[in-house]
Design an enzyme around this catalytic site. Structure first.
Site, PDB file in Angstrom:
ATOM      1  N   ASN A   1       2.954   2.318 -69.749  1.00 51.89           N
ATOM      2  CA  ASN A   1       1.498   2.169 -69.672  1.00 51.89           C
ATOM      3  C   ASN A   1       1.051   0.713 -69.812  1.00 51.89           C
ATOM      4  OD1 ASN A   1       2.212   2.359 -72.561  1.00 51.89           O
ATOM      5  ND2 ASN A   1       0.012   2.175 -72.864  1.00 51.89           N
TER       6      ASN A   1
ATOM      7  N   ASP B   1       8.985   4.413 -71.355  1.00 48.74           N
ATOM      8  CA  ASP B   1       8.348   3.895 -72.554  1.00 48.74           C
ATOM      9  C   ASP B   1       8.103   5.069 -73.496  1.00 48.74           C
ATOM     10  OD1 ASP B   1       6.775   2.163 -74.265  1.00 48.74           O
ATOM     11  OD2 ASP B   1       4.988   3.059 -73.361  1.00 48.74           O
TER      12      ASP B   1
ATOM     13  N   ASP C   1       5.601   4.954 -76.718  1.00 47.29           N
ATOM     14  CA  ASP C   1       4.233   5.048 -77.237  1.00 47.29           C
ATOM     15  C   ASP C   1       3.179   4.907 -76.147  1.00 47.29           C
ATOM     16  OD1 ASP C   1       4.636   5.374 -80.120  1.00 47.29           O
ATOM     17  OD2 ASP C   1       5.661   3.446 -79.930  1.00 47.29           O
TER      18      ASP C   1
END
Length: 193
Positions: free
Chosen positions: A133, A22, A24
């Site tokens: 996240n 990922d 961001d």
């Protein structure tokens, strides 16, 4: 006929597992609000007007990309749009360790979330590892995921360093889901490094 979003593996990656990252809050944090310690300031065109995006790099991110590129085929899969993600990745990864970039248009909208469906990559799922996240991002394949803490601006963070031995240990596992699918914190203990 269904077409995968990634081309066949390059000869130098055949036999390597695919590590999907990922962007961001995993590798970087970005904001429209100015921050004094931004690593990059990127002008992004939104509705015919440029806006500055202030980007902070997660500690150790460039070393992480370089080390992981030696062991894995690297893909960044973000729910962001390409006109933001591409300039960030150009600056974050100037040596091109990330082989492929996937964006919002490659995600599936599900329950008001952007889900990163690993089945469209064209890689065997037993060889795919996603680090994100946001648990909704890997909702379709939770047994392929390594959740990471959301990163904003903690410059003492060392999660990317701590993940490296575990990831390298996964290289030898025939099906990563047998380790990552363990529904407890014991997953890290089950890989011999």
């Amino acid at each position: 006929m269904f077409q995968y979003v990634l081309p066949p593996q390059k000869p130098e990656h055949v036999g390597k597992k695919c590590l999907i990252l990922d962007l961001d809050e995993t590798l970087v944090h970005s904001a429209f609000k100015p921050v004094s310690n931004a690593d990059f300031i990127i002008p992004i065109l939104i509705d015919d007007k440029y806006h500055n995006v202030y980007v902070l790099k997660r500690p150790h991110v460039q070393e992480f990309l370089e080390k992981m590129a030696a062991h894995f085929e690297l893909v960044v899969f973000t729910a962001s749009v390409s006109n933001y993600a591409d300039p960030v990745l150009d600056l974050l990864d100037p040596k091109g360790f990330v082989q492929y970039r996937l964006y919002r248009e490659h995600c599936v909208q599900y329950n008001l979330n952007y889900v990163k469906d690993l089945s469209v990559l064209g890689r065997p799922l037993e060889d795919c590892i996603i680090i994100d996240n946001n648990p909704m991002a890997y909702a379709f394949q939770p047994s392929n995921a390594i959740p990471c803490a959301t990163w904003i601006d903690d410059m003492e963070d060392d999660e990317l360093v701590e993940l490296q031995p575990f990831l390298i240990g996964l290289k030898a596992i025939p099906d990563v889901r047998t380790v990552l699918g363990v529904d407890s914190d014991d997953a890290y203990d089950s890989v011999v490094v």
